[in-house]
Design a protein around this motif. Structure first.
Motif, short mmCIF file in Angstrom:
data_model
loop_
_atom_site.label_atom_id
_atom_site.label_comp_id
_atom_site.label_asym_id
_atom_site.label_seq_id
_atom_site.Cartn_x
_atom_site.Cartn_y
_atom_site.Cartn_z
N ASN A 101 0.88 -1.17 0.00
CA ASN A 101 0.00 0.00 0.00
C ASN A 101 0.92 1.22 0.00
OD1 ASN A 101 -2.15 -1.78 0.19
ND2 ASN A 101 -2.33 -1.59 2.40
N LYS A 118 -3.84 1.43 -2.36
CA LYS A 118 -3.93 0.05 -1.91
C LYS A 118 -3.55 -0.90 -3.04
CE LYS A 118 -5.78 1.24 2.14
NZ LYS A 118 -5.75 2.72 2.05
N SER A 145 -9.99 10.42 2.54
CA SER A 145 -10.83 9.72 3.51
C SER A 145 -9.96 8.96 4.52
CB SER A 145 -11.73 8.71 2.78
OG SER A 145 -10.94 7.66 2.24
N PRO A 146 -10.55 8.54 5.66
CA PRO A 146 -9.79 7.71 6.60
C PRO A 146 -9.24 6.44 5.93
CG PRO A 146 -11.76 8.54 7.66
CD PRO A 146 -11.87 8.91 6.21
N HIS A 147 -9.98 5.89 4.97
CA HIS A 147 -9.49 4.72 4.23
C HIS A 147 -8.24 5.07 3.44
CE1 HIS A 147 -9.60 0.98 1.94
NE2 HIS A 147 -9.52 1.68 0.83
N ASP A 148 -8.22 6.24 2.81
CA ASP A 148 -7.05 6.68 2.04
C ASP A 148 -5.83 6.83 2.94
OD1 ASP A 148 -8.53 6.87 -0.33
OD2 ASP A 148 -9.04 8.97 0.03
N SER A 150 -5.13 5.39 5.93
CA SER A 150 -4.75 4.29 6.83
C SER A 150 -4.26 3.08 6.04
CB SER A 150 -5.95 3.88 7.69
OG SER A 150 -7.01 3.39 6.88
N GLY A 151 -3.46 2.26 6.71
CA GLY A 151 -3.04 1.00 6.10
C GLY A 151 -1.84 1.07 5.19
#
Length: 238
Positions: A101, A118, A145-148, A150-151
């Motif tokens: 990622n 990702k 976004s939080p998805h963008d 994180s990880g």
């Protein structure tokens, strides 16, 4: 107001800047950083960027030198999986991730964010180009976004856009490697037995010394530099 306070201003630290500051302190004082440097002749890389900008299939996509740098890092991660890992302090273990990622350090109005693509290692070059362009545009617009955010597992940063030759990047918390690209400059360079003007940039690789030793860090940076000097190596099966 005291006399000492009369000649100074204070800036409240909130939001993105507050979170960035906390993350950088946490990273700097928990992971033992090591940074290696390499100057590379990236003339062929810049020529590739120019050619990609002219391709019909990439019309409308913002292509920057960060694209081949990202591709070189992803190829190198495939050959050296340990760089795509994190340190588990509680278990005293290295956790190697199965997909990359790819984070892109992006300056925004009130600080720095690192959104990530990702599964970047599984994307063909045109899709990687679109994903990087969309991700950074979204982040700069303040819509990440939080998805963008994180990880992420590994990060790249283009400090050259600020007009500087290099720097010592701090790891994104939870990651083991960050690669910085410095300013690309016209530089006298030995090329095919002659001193000529070439396009040269400084690469800096910071890594967590608990996860990687200096030998692996040097191998990784050397491989990335070789691919930027000869982009065909990015697509060669080894």
């Amino acid at each position: 107001m005291s006399t000492g306070e009369a000649d100074r201003d204070r800036i409240p630290v909130r939001g993105v800047r507050e979170r960035t500051a906390a993350a950088m302190v946490r990273s700097a004082f928990t992971a033992p950083h090591v940074t290696t440097w390499l100057r590379a002749d990236v003339t062929a890389m810049t020529e590739l960027v120019t050619r990609l900008r002219g391709l019909t299939g990439l019309a409308g996509v913002r292509i920057s030198p960060l694209l081949p740098v990202a591709k070189a890092l992803l190829v190198t991660a495939g050959r050296n999986p340990l760089i795509n890992s994190s340190w588990d302090e509680a278990a005293q273990e290295i956790v190697v991730r199965r997909q990359v990622n790819l984070g892109v350090a992006t300056a925004v109005e009130h600080g720095l964010v690192v959104p990530n693509v990702k599964g970047a290692d599984r994307l063909p070059l045109p899709e990687l180009a679109r994903a990087l362009a969309e991700l950074t545009a979204t982040a700069r617009a303040g819509r990440a976004s939080p998805h963008d955010l994180s990880g992420g597992t590994i990060t790249i940063t283009n400090v050259g856009v600020f007009g500087i030759d290099g720097g010592t990047p701090i790891l994104t918390p939870g990651e083991s490697v960050i690669l910085a690209l410095g300013r690309i400059r016209d530089t006298p360079w030995m090329h095919r037995g002659e001193i000529v003007i070439r396009r040269v940039a400084t690469l800096a690789l910071s890594f967590d010394h608990r996860v990687m030793d200096g030998e692996l860090g040097s191998v990784v940076l050397r491989e990335i530099g070789a691919m930027l000097e000869d982009p065909a190596l990015m697509f060669a099966r080894t």
